[in-house]
Design an enzyme around this catalytic site. Structure first.
Site, short mmCIF file in Angstrom:
data_model
loop_
_atom_site.label_atom_id
_atom_site.label_comp_id
_atom_site.label_asym_id
_atom_site.label_seq_id
_atom_site.Cartn_x
_atom_site.Cartn_y
_atom_site.Cartn_z
N CYS A 1 0.82 -1.23 0.00
CA CYS A 1 0.00 0.00 0.00
C CYS A 1 0.85 1.27 0.00
O CYS A 1 0.33 2.36 -0.23
CB CYS A 1 -0.94 0.00 1.19
SG CYS A 1 -1.98 -1.47 1.19
N HIS B 1 -3.75 6.88 2.48
CA HIS B 1 -4.06 5.56 1.96
C HIS B 1 -5.45 5.15 2.46
O HIS B 1 -5.80 5.41 3.61
CB HIS B 1 -3.00 4.56 2.43
CG HIS B 1 -3.35 3.14 2.11
ND1 HIS B 1 -3.73 2.75 0.85
CD2 HIS B 1 -3.41 2.03 2.89
CE1 HIS B 1 -3.99 1.46 0.86
NE2 HIS B 1 -3.82 1.00 2.09
N ASN C 1 -10.08 -0.72 -0.65
CA ASN C 1 -8.62 -0.58 -0.61
C ASN C 1 -8.04 -1.15 -1.91
O ASN C 1 -8.05 -2.37 -2.11
CB ASN C 1 -8.10 -1.34 0.61
CG ASN C 1 -6.60 -1.22 0.78
OD1 ASN C 1 -5.89 -0.77 -0.12
ND2 ASN C 1 -6.10 -1.62 1.93
#
Ligand code: UT7
Length: 329
Positions: free
Chosen positions: A114, A254, A284
């Site tokens: 990520c 994020h 995500n």
């Protein structure tokens, strides 16, 4: 030090059409819209039914080239952040360059989960700041649906597919990427990983049977590390650049969990209207979240705005990047 900074001169995203809602998931695993919404903030995510990461990346980059009026042959370097490459090798960056006729570019894939996009733009910026290159493309792309176990309710509700790309070019006005802090801690590797398919556990009947090619996450553990580290590193980059909460126009976090985003914004002293949030729409998307946020909010960004990008992911990897935005849309 040179006076050249690396500025983002364009951003473009791509999202596949197919939508997987919380309601859809509640028919596959034992979950509910209420649980997913309150624990994560996610309502739906996109799924790439046909095609690979390079196809999503190609869609985003094709749009980026048009938008920035760039001839594909003028691109010098492509950094592609992903944990879902088309193949273990060759790199998806290579595939992408071929698909779009970026004949004079070299490229590589960057694995930082990520944090891939912030690792990528920080790396790409070095080639611009030294004066070596004038056009560097950084892509964050993940087809998470290719490594998600849709029988595991603890992971399948979180992730989605998507891609975003930016163009980095030299700037002489002091705008662009001003500072970054990047960290990693490999002792966190067992808390969030895809256990098989690499050289440690090559594909075998056994690894398939044990579902080891899917993402495994100890959510609670990762949550604790993510909250602390994303918040602290965002505060650290503000302190080191003498930025108060009033100086920061946007937090670009994020998109892993709305509660982690809120904790980071609180630690930075930022109100919610300064935080880019699209987790409700896409979930995500791993390396895709940050460029997709920039793309969604691009019209609201003004030349000179102060942005803090912040991420935490598998590895563990984490970091923050301080950017002075370069253009009005
Ligand atoms: O992007 C890379 C970095 N990743 C992250 O930052 C993710 C960090 N972790 C998280 O966001 C959260 O930990 C999750 C969203 C993954 C999980 O939320 P949580 O509040 O930490 O839940 P939990 O794992 O503590 O589980 C609470 C309960 C458990 O049941 P019991 O043991 O209390 O009976 C789980 O089995 O919720 C249950 N549960 C679910 N229930 C309904 C877990 N997943 C689900 C689900 N639907 N999808």
């Amino acid at each position: 030090m040179s006076n050249i900074t690396a500025g983002i001169t364009g951003v473009q995203g791509f999202l596949p059409e197919d939508i997987l809602t919380n309601h859809d998931l509640s028919k596959i695993v034992d979950t509910s819209d209420e649980w997913i919404t309150t624990r994560t903030g996610i309502k739906e995510r996109r799924i790439m039914k046909n095609g690979a990461s390079s196809d999503m990346a190609a869609n985003a980059v094709e749009g980026l080239l048009k938008k920035t009026n760039t001839n594909p042959e003028d691109v010098e370097l492509v950094i592609l952040a992903t944990v879902t490459p088309d193949y273990p090798f060759p790199s998806t960056a290579n595939v992408l360059c071929d698909k779009l006729g970026m004949k004079n570019a070299w490229g590589f894939d960057l694995i930082a989960a990520c944090s891939g996009f912030i690792y990528g733009i920080s790396t790409g910026a070095q080639f611009i700041e030294t004066g070596k290159y004038k056009k560097v493309i950084v892509v964050g792309v993940d087809k998470m649906s290719s490594i998600i176990d849709y029988e595991d309710r603890t992971t399948c509700v979180i992730f989605g597919d998507g891609a975003g790309a930016v163009m980095l070019e030299p700037n002489n006005e002091g705008l662009g990427i001003i500072d970054f802090i990047l960290r990693s801690d490999g002792s966190g590797r067992n808390h969030l990983l895809q256990p098989a398919g690499g050289s440690k556990n090559p594909a075998s009947y056994d690894t398939v049977e044990k579902r080891m090619h899917f993402v495994k996450q100890e959510g609670k553990q990762v949550f604790k590390f993510a909250v602390t580290n994303m918040a602290e590193i965002s505060a650290e980059i503000m302190e080191r650049n003498n930025l108060s909460s009033d100086d920061v126009d946007w937090l670009v976090p994020h998109q892993a969990n709305l509660r982690i985003i809120d904790a980071t914004a609180n630690r930075m002293g930022l109100s919610k209207d300064k935080v880019m949030i699209n987790i409700q729409n896409y979930g995500n998307t791993t390396a895709g979240t940050l460029p997709l946020c920039l793309w969604d909010y691009e019209k609201q960004l003004k030349k000179g705005d102060t942005l803090i990008l912040s991420a935490f992911g598998g590895g563990f990897t984490w970091g923050a990047v301080y950017i002075k935005w370069l253009y009005n849309t």
